[in-house]
Design a protein around this motif. Structure first.
Motif, mmCIF file in Angstrom:
data_model
loop_
_atom_site.group_PDB
_atom_site.id
_atom_site.type_symbol
_atom_site.label_atom_id
_atom_site.label_comp_id
_atom_site.label_asym_id
_atom_site.label_seq_id
_atom_site.Cartn_x
_atom_site.Cartn_y
_atom_site.Cartn_z
ATOM 1 N N VAL A 243 27.017 15.813 -2.024
ATOM 2 C CA VAL A 243 27.471 15.081 -3.213
ATOM 3 C C VAL A 243 28.838 14.468 -2.904
ATOM 4 N N PRO A 244 29.059 13.195 -3.255
ATOM 5 C CA PRO A 244 30.363 12.581 -2.974
ATOM 6 C C PRO A 244 31.481 13.192 -3.826
ATOM 7 N N THR A 262 27.484 6.262 1.642
ATOM 8 C CA THR A 262 26.345 5.370 1.835
ATOM 9 C C THR A 262 25.636 5.691 3.155
ATOM 10 N N ALA A 263 24.322 5.840 3.080
ATOM 11 C CA ALA A 263 23.531 6.149 4.277
ATOM 12 C C ALA A 263 22.188 5.431 4.168
ATOM 13 N N PRO A 304 16.508 10.035 -10.479
ATOM 14 C CA PRO A 304 16.433 10.083 -9.010
ATOM 15 C C PRO A 304 15.567 8.976 -8.420
ATOM 16 N N HIS A 305 15.856 7.716 -8.788
ATOM 17 C CA HIS A 305 15.104 6.619 -8.193
ATOM 18 C C HIS A 305 15.658 6.349 -6.785
ATOM 19 N N PRO A 306 14.942 5.592 -5.960
ATOM 20 C CA PRO A 306 15.338 5.436 -4.555
ATOM 21 C C PRO A 306 16.755 4.932 -4.344
ATOM 22 N N GLY A 307 17.294 4.137 -5.275
ATOM 23 C CA GLY A 307 18.654 3.639 -5.101
ATOM 24 C C GLY A 307 19.719 4.699 -5.272
ATOM 25 N N ASN A 308 19.361 5.873 -5.793
ATOM 26 C CA ASN A 308 20.336 6.930 -6.056
ATOM 27 C C ASN A 308 20.236 8.097 -5.085
ATOM 28 N N ILE A 309 19.352 8.000 -4.092
ATOM 29 C CA ILE A 309 19.191 9.084 -3.122
ATOM 30 C C ILE A 309 19.275 8.504 -1.712
ATOM 31 N N PHE A 310 20.173 9.072 -0.890
ATOM 32 C CA PHE A 310 20.282 8.683 0.513
ATOM 33 C C PHE A 310 19.835 9.834 1.408
ATOM 34 N N HIS A 324 20.504 15.515 5.717
ATOM 35 C CA HIS A 324 20.494 16.087 4.365
ATOM 36 C C HIS A 324 20.344 14.969 3.342
ATOM 37 N N LEU A 325 20.024 15.363 2.118
ATOM 38 C CA LEU A 325 19.873 14.418 1.010
ATOM 39 C C LEU A 325 21.203 14.278 0.291
ATOM 40 N N THR A 326 21.630 13.036 0.074
ATOM 41 C CA THR A 326 22.874 12.772 -0.638
ATOM 42 C C THR A 326 22.553 12.116 -1.970
ATOM 43 N N PHE A 327 22.913 12.784 -3.054
ATOM 44 C CA PHE A 327 22.669 12.266 -4.396
ATOM 45 C C PHE A 327 23.902 11.506 -4.886
ATOM 46 N N VAL A 328 23.682 10.381 -5.565
ATOM 47 C CA VAL A 328 24.760 9.627 -6.200
ATOM 48 C C VAL A 328 24.322 9.252 -7.614
#
Length: 570
Positions: A243-244, A262-263, A304-310, A324-328
């Motif tokens: 998480v940022p 951003t990833a 959690p749409h694709p634009g919010n998960i890296f 790892h999964l990064t949530f924004v």
């Protein structure tokens, strides 16, 4: 949210622009509701179901194209609605999902001078003083705001330990736009409340109000920043999730500064493969993380749409998963109350074990079914559904002969429609989160089978619940023991009353029957003591093997009394 604020939101400032926006949304909704009623309800009633079936694909595509134009033109909450529909790959036809998929990235950007003016007004200083540098080209443009990469000044960087950040700024005038959109949605909700087919099953105005609450929270960046930190605390030490960090010195209600994380966009299969990551391996991990939020933590990402998960590669990882999964974007979050969470856990376990009755019981516990509902036929329908389609992935379900689904709908459709369903508070967000999750997983792996993730997770839940089950059994044993202990006293009192003549004896065999009942009660006490000793011994044995064994051996005494006392007295 207070009722006063809700009223204020329902009556936005009237200008020619807001009036035109409001009317355009209502015209679109009214026309498509009328078309749906005509083709899907009226024509089948007069024997023209074939006409509706032949034109359905074309109508779906036309609807999606028109909504796409509307959403891009208007922006605001219309984009949110379109993003939701584009992610429903598991249930909506491709005519709709493929047409609306571009809405994840197609929102037009706001010119940077307008963004600069709003940010400087909020921060109280020129951007050149707040940041060492800032990119005028946005890294992302969303429906409610847009993001720009920036670099912190040396002083702020030293204080925060960060250098590269993302500056998220609200779209100018978004407050008024959200107010207009919510007013239009409230009107549509009132329309639906007069449609019996809808109103008997769901409180549409209440759902709109829940959506309004989350939307207004989403445009408060202080609220989002607090959500981000709370979400991070839930996953401290979890290598699956990142998480940022929030830069509070550069954050206000309309401006949010976050660590640049951003990833790779989670659904960018080509980029994932180029980084050596198999998209099919990402899907079950993402599903598991979302399950943890919904069924264990109770605090979940509702968008959690694709634009919010890296997906962030970890090339320096020496062990474990190399990504790892990064949530924004934590503007839209939901909470699952403990009671609902318990019901969801039961529902997941029932679904994994293909237990139709257990599934219906869990739905009732959650509050989706009213207590008065007669669920016998629904249980039969769920058992039939699991028997035929249980365990199939979404790709497999798409290959099933449509006639089988029609036969199922014909047999059980009336049963489901007749039941008094309702949506409890926050359930709309739960449905949204699960819908987006299944859509993202299907995009990562078209053959993704949700059961493959549900079953091991449900097995873990069962292991976690085992301690609770033992506690429940012990509690029930104590309650039964209490009743059993009180029962002989009541029988003694009854015998005393018989002996002193306060109760008239009309049968010469009454005393014999009372005696037998008293012996039975004493055997019941012995059996309960035996069961309690066995349970206590098993629990103690995990910490003290000797004492646990002694307690379990001692349980033989009440067991012997329960078995042989009855024989002597018979």
């Amino acid at each position: 949210m207070t009722s006063e604020s809700g009223v204020a939101a329902a009556r936005p400032a009237v200008t020619p622009a807001t009036r035109a926006r409001y009317r355009r949304i209502l015209r679109f909704a009214g026309w498509n509701l009328a078309v749906t009623w005509w083709y899907e309800l009226f024509l089948p009633r007069i024997g023209l179901a074939g006409v509706a079936a032949r034109t359905r694909s074309r109508r779906m595509r036309r609807f999606a194209q028109r909504f796409h134009v509307l959403a891009v033109d208007l922006g605001g909450l219309m984009i949110k609605v379109g993003q939701f529909m584009s992610s429903r790959l598991d249930v909506l036809p491709p005519e709709i999902t493929s047409e609306l998929a571009g809405l994840q990235d197609e929102v037009p950007a706001v010119p940077f001078p307008a963004i600069r003016a709003l940010a400087e007004s909020e921060l109280g200083v020129p951007l050149e003083q707040a940041f060492a540098s800032i990119d005028a080209v946005p890294v992302a443009a969303a429906s409610l705001g847009q993001a720009h990469r920036a670099t912190l000044t040396a002083q702020t960087a030293e204080h925060t330990g960060l250098v590269g950040v993302v500056l998220k700024v609200q779209r100018p005038g978004i407050d008024a736009i959200v107010d207009v959109d919510l007013a239009a949605l409230r009107r549509v909700g009132r329309w639906l409340s007069h449609v019996r087919l809808v109103s008997d099953r769901v409180d549409a105005p209440a759902l709109v109000e829940e959506f309004a609450r989350t939307s207004l929270e989403e445009i408060d960046y202080l609220h989002e920043a607090a959500n981000s930190e709370r979400f991070a605390e839930e996953f401290v030490g979890d290598e699956r999730v990142a998480v940022p960090s929030v830069v509070w010195e550069r954050t206000t209600r309309r401006v949010l500064t976050l660590q640049d994380v951003t990833a790779i966009k989670i659904t960018d299969a080509d980029a994932l493969r180029a980084a050596g990551i198999d998209p099919a391996e990402v899907a079950p991990v993402f599903a598991e993380v979302m399950f943890d939020q919904l069924f264990s933590n109770g605090f979940f990402h509702a968008d959690p749409h694709p634009g919010n998960i890296f997906v962030t590669p970890r090339p320096d990882a020496t062990e474990g998963r190399p990504w790892h999964l990064t949530f924004v974007d934590f503007g839209m979050m939901g909470e699952v109350p403990p009671g609902t969470r318990s019901g969801l856990r039961k529902l997941l376990i029932a679904a994994a074990s293909r237990d139709g009755k257990g599934l219906v019981d869990a739905i009732r516990d959650i509050g989706v079914l009213l207590p008065s509902a007669d669920t016998a036929e629904l249980e039969r329908a769920m058992t039939h559904l699991f028997g035929r389609f249980g365990g199939m992935g979404f790709a497999e379900l798409r290959e099933v002969d449509p006639r089988e689904f029609r036969e199922f709908a014909t047999e059980f459709g009336d049963v489901v429609r007749s039941l008094p369903f309702q949506l409890p508070e926050n359930f709309l967000l739960i449905i949204r989160a699960m819908s987006l999750t299944s859509g993202v997983c299907s995009a990562l792996d078209p053959s993704f089978n949700l059961w493959d993730s549900v079953e091991p997770y449900a097995a873990q839940l069962i292991r976690d619940e085992r301690g609770n089950v033992i506690q429940d059994v012990a509690q029930q044993a104590l309650e039964i023991a209490g009743l059993a202990v009180r029962l002989p006293k009541r029988l003694d009192a009854l015998v005393t009353r018989v002996e002193d003549g306060s109760v008239a004896v009309t049968s010469p065999r009454l005393e014999q029957r009372v005696g037998r009942l008293e012996r039975t009660a004493r055997r019941l006490v012995a059996a309960v003591v035996f069961g309690g000793a066995i349970i206590a011994g098993a629990i103690v044995h995990t910490g003290d093997a000797v004492l646990g064994s002694v307690i379990m051996i001692a349980s033989v005494i009440p067991l012997g009394f329960a078995v042989f006392a009855g024989r002597r007295g018979s």
